[in-house]
Design a protein around this motif. Structure first.
Motif, mmCIF file in Angstrom:
data_model
loop_
_atom_site.group_PDB
_atom_site.id
_atom_site.type_symbol
_atom_site.label_atom_id
_atom_site.label_comp_id
_atom_site.label_asym_id
_atom_site.label_seq_id
_atom_site.Cartn_x
_atom_site.Cartn_y
_atom_site.Cartn_z
ATOM 1 N N LEU A 43 0.831 -1.203 0.000
ATOM 2 C CA LEU A 43 0.000 0.000 0.000
ATOM 3 C C LEU A 43 0.870 1.259 0.000
ATOM 4 C CD1 LEU A 43 -2.770 1.356 0.106
ATOM 5 C CD2 LEU A 43 -2.673 1.152 2.604
ATOM 6 N N SER A 44 1.910 1.261 0.808
ATOM 7 C CA SER A 44 2.826 2.406 0.858
ATOM 8 C C SER A 44 3.465 2.663 -0.493
ATOM 9 C CB SER A 44 3.915 2.175 1.904
ATOM 10 O OG SER A 44 3.347 2.006 3.167
ATOM 11 N N ARG A 45 3.906 1.610 -1.155
ATOM 12 C CA ARG A 45 4.509 1.750 -2.494
ATOM 13 C C ARG A 45 3.507 2.328 -3.485
ATOM 14 N NH1 ARG A 45 7.698 -3.916 -2.527
ATOM 15 N NH2 ARG A 45 9.604 -3.158 -1.555
ATOM 16 N N ASN A 46 2.270 1.831 -3.435
ATOM 17 C CA ASN A 46 1.242 2.345 -4.342
ATOM 18 C C ASN A 46 1.017 3.832 -4.134
ATOM 19 O OD1 ASN A 46 0.883 -0.237 -5.353
ATOM 20 N ND2 ASN A 46 -0.957 -0.647 -4.162
ATOM 21 N N ILE A 47 0.933 4.244 -2.877
ATOM 22 C CA ILE A 47 0.717 5.657 -2.560
ATOM 23 C C ILE A 47 1.911 6.488 -3.010
ATOM 24 C CG2 ILE A 47 0.493 7.320 -0.663
ATOM 25 C CD1 ILE A 47 -1.177 5.122 0.799
ATOM 26 N N LEU A 48 3.119 6.009 -2.736
ATOM 27 C CA LEU A 48 4.323 6.742 -3.143
ATOM 28 C C LEU A 48 4.447 6.848 -4.662
ATOM 29 C CD1 LEU A 48 6.884 5.345 -0.561
ATOM 30 C CD2 LEU A 48 6.073 7.708 -0.740
ATOM 31 N N LEU A 49 4.097 5.786 -5.384
ATOM 32 C CA LEU A 49 4.153 5.830 -6.850
ATOM 33 C C LEU A 49 3.180 6.858 -7.409
ATOM 34 C CD1 LEU A 49 4.499 2.034 -7.734
ATOM 35 C CD2 LEU A 49 6.182 3.842 -8.152
ATOM 36 N N LYS A 50 1.975 6.908 -6.860
ATOM 37 C CA LYS A 50 0.991 7.893 -7.314
ATOM 38 C C LYS A 50 1.469 9.305 -6.989
ATOM 39 C CE LYS A 50 -2.057 5.141 -9.057
ATOM 40 N NZ LYS A 50 -2.315 5.109 -10.485
ATOM 41 N N ALA A 51 2.005 9.510 -5.793
ATOM 42 C CA ALA A 51 2.495 10.829 -5.399
ATOM 43 C C ALA A 51 3.653 11.274 -6.294
ATOM 44 C CB ALA A 51 2.924 10.814 -3.931
ATOM 45 N N VAL A 64 -3.451 12.136 -3.992
ATOM 46 C CA VAL A 64 -3.590 10.678 -3.994
ATOM 47 C C VAL A 64 -4.855 10.337 -3.209
ATOM 48 C CG1 VAL A 64 -2.537 8.498 -3.316
ATOM 49 C CG2 VAL A 64 -1.093 10.386 -4.114
ATOM 50 N N GLN A 65 -5.698 9.527 -3.812
ATOM 51 C CA GLN A 65 -6.923 9.088 -3.159
ATOM 52 C C GLN A 65 -6.797 7.610 -2.813
ATOM 53 O OE1 GLN A 65 -10.374 8.749 -5.648
ATOM 54 N NE2 GLN A 65 -11.779 8.790 -3.930
ATOM 55 N N VAL A 66 -7.162 7.248 -1.593
ATOM 56 C CA VAL A 66 -7.234 5.852 -1.165
ATOM 57 C C VAL A 66 -8.684 5.590 -0.796
ATOM 58 C CG1 VAL A 66 -6.433 4.135 0.511
ATOM 59 C CG2 VAL A 66 -4.861 5.899 -0.309
ATOM 60 N N TRP A 67 -9.245 4.506 -1.305
ATOM 61 C CA TRP A 67 -10.658 4.241 -1.059
ATOM 62 C C TRP A 67 -10.920 2.760 -0.846
ATOM 63 C CZ3 TRP A 67 -8.734 5.151 -5.911
ATOM 64 C CH2 TRP A 67 -8.930 4.158 -6.850
ATOM 65 N N CYS A 68 -12.068 2.503 -0.276
ATOM 66 C CA CYS A 68 -12.598 1.152 -0.112
ATOM 67 C C CYS A 68 -14.055 1.222 -0.519
ATOM 68 C CB CYS A 68 -12.471 0.684 1.331
ATOM 69 S SG CYS A 68 -13.146 -0.954 1.577
ATOM 70 N N GLN A 69 -14.426 0.423 -1.498
ATOM 71 C CA GLN A 69 -15.777 0.492 -2.041
ATOM 72 C C GLN A 69 -16.611 -0.681 -1.548
ATOM 73 O OE1 GLN A 69 -15.647 0.838 -6.246
ATOM 74 N NE2 GLN A 69 -17.789 1.328 -6.452
ATOM 75 N N GLY A 70 -17.788 -0.400 -1.079
ATOM 76 C CA GLY A 70 -18.690 -1.453 -0.631
ATOM 77 C C GLY A 70 -18.632 -1.658 0.870
ATOM 78 N N ALA A 71 -19.752 -2.077 1.422
ATOM 79 C CA ALA A 71 -19.871 -2.241 2.873
ATOM 80 C C ALA A 71 -18.993 -3.368 3.410
ATOM 81 C CB ALA A 71 -21.326 -2.497 3.245
ATOM 82 N N ASN A 72 -18.792 -4.424 2.652
ATOM 83 C CA ASN A 72 -18.052 -5.587 3.151
ATOM 84 C C ASN A 72 -16.707 -5.797 2.465
ATOM 85 O OD1 ASN A 72 -20.128 -6.335 4.978
ATOM 86 N ND2 ASN A 72 -21.292 -7.114 3.242
ATOM 87 N N SER A 73 -16.289 -4.863 1.650
ATOM 88 C CA SER A 73 -15.030 -5.003 0.929
ATOM 89 C C SER A 73 -13.840 -4.778 1.857
ATOM 90 C CB SER A 73 -14.960 -4.007 -0.223
ATOM 91 O OG SER A 73 -13.723 -4.089 -0.875
ATOM 92 N N GLU A 74 -12.795 -5.557 1.680
ATOM 93 C CA GLU A 74 -11.549 -5.375 2.428
ATOM 94 C C GLU A 74 -10.399 -5.113 1.468
ATOM 95 O OE1 GLU A 74 -11.177 -8.745 5.094
ATOM 96 O OE2 GLU A 74 -12.401 -7.704 6.580
ATOM 97 N N ILE A 75 -10.720 -4.455 0.356
ATOM 98 C CA ILE A 75 -9.724 -4.129 -0.660
ATOM 99 C C ILE A 75 -9.621 -2.614 -0.769
ATOM 100 C CG2 ILE A 75 -9.143 -4.285 -3.107
ATOM 101 C CD1 ILE A 75 -10.562 -7.001 -3.131
ATOM 102 N N LEU A 76 -8.400 -2.095 -0.634
ATOM 103 C CA LEU A 76 -8.153 -0.661 -0.765
ATOM 104 C C LEU A 76 -7.659 -0.361 -2.171
ATOM 105 C CD1 LEU A 76 -6.241 0.073 2.559
ATOM 106 C CD2 LEU A 76 -8.605 0.658 2.018
ATOM 107 N N GLY A 77 -8.242 0.653 -2.783
ATOM 108 C CA GLY A 77 -7.784 1.131 -4.081
ATOM 109 C C GLY A 77 -6.994 2.411 -3.904
ATOM 110 N N CYS A 78 -6.219 2.750 -4.919
ATOM 111 C CA CYS A 78 -5.360 3.923 -4.848
ATOM 112 C C CYS A 78 -5.358 4.590 -6.221
ATOM 113 C CB CYS A 78 -3.954 3.473 -4.453
ATOM 114 S SG CYS A 78 -2.805 4.804 -4.196
ATOM 115 N N GLY A 79 -5.611 5.900 -6.261
ATOM 116 C CA GLY A 79 -5.650 6.595 -7.540
ATOM 117 C C GLY A 79 -5.342 8.069 -7.388
#
Length: 99
Positions: A43-51, A64-79
């Motif tokens: 996750l840190s690498r993803n954030i640093l690459l976007k930055a 840099v945006q970090v998000w989690c979509q859905g009530a039961n999702s345990e996956i973080l996206g980065c954009g």
């Protein structure tokens, strides 16, 4: 360059990497995220690459945006998305409660 121009330029488009969390709990007031060491590094690498991409391409209004979509999702996206232009809007209920 502005975020709008970046998003319109297909040559600059990058994938939005994701990281599966060990556990992610959402409540009304907070989000608790538990990551294994390797998940935290990913996750840190993803954030640093976007930055770094934002800085390299001089995208003036981007963050840099970090998000989690859905009530039961345990996956973080980065954009990349535009930064907020002003202070957070006050909700109508908060204004009424303070009066």
């Amino acid at each position: 360059m502005l975020t709008k121009e970046y998003k319109a330029n297909k040559a600059l488009k990058q994938p939005c990497p994701t990281v599966k969390c060990n556990a992610l709990y959402k409540t009304k007031n907070n989000v608790n995220i538990y990551l294994t060491p390797s998940q935290a590094i990913e996750l840190s690498r993803n954030i640093l690459l976007k930055a770094q991409f934002i800085l390299d391409k001089n995208i003036e209004d981007a963050g840099v945006q970090v998000w989690c979509q859905g009530a039961n999702s345990e996956i973080l996206g980065c954009g990349i998305d535009p930064l907020r232009k002003g202070p957070r809007r006050k909700k109508h209920n908060q204004e009424s409660a303070s009066n």
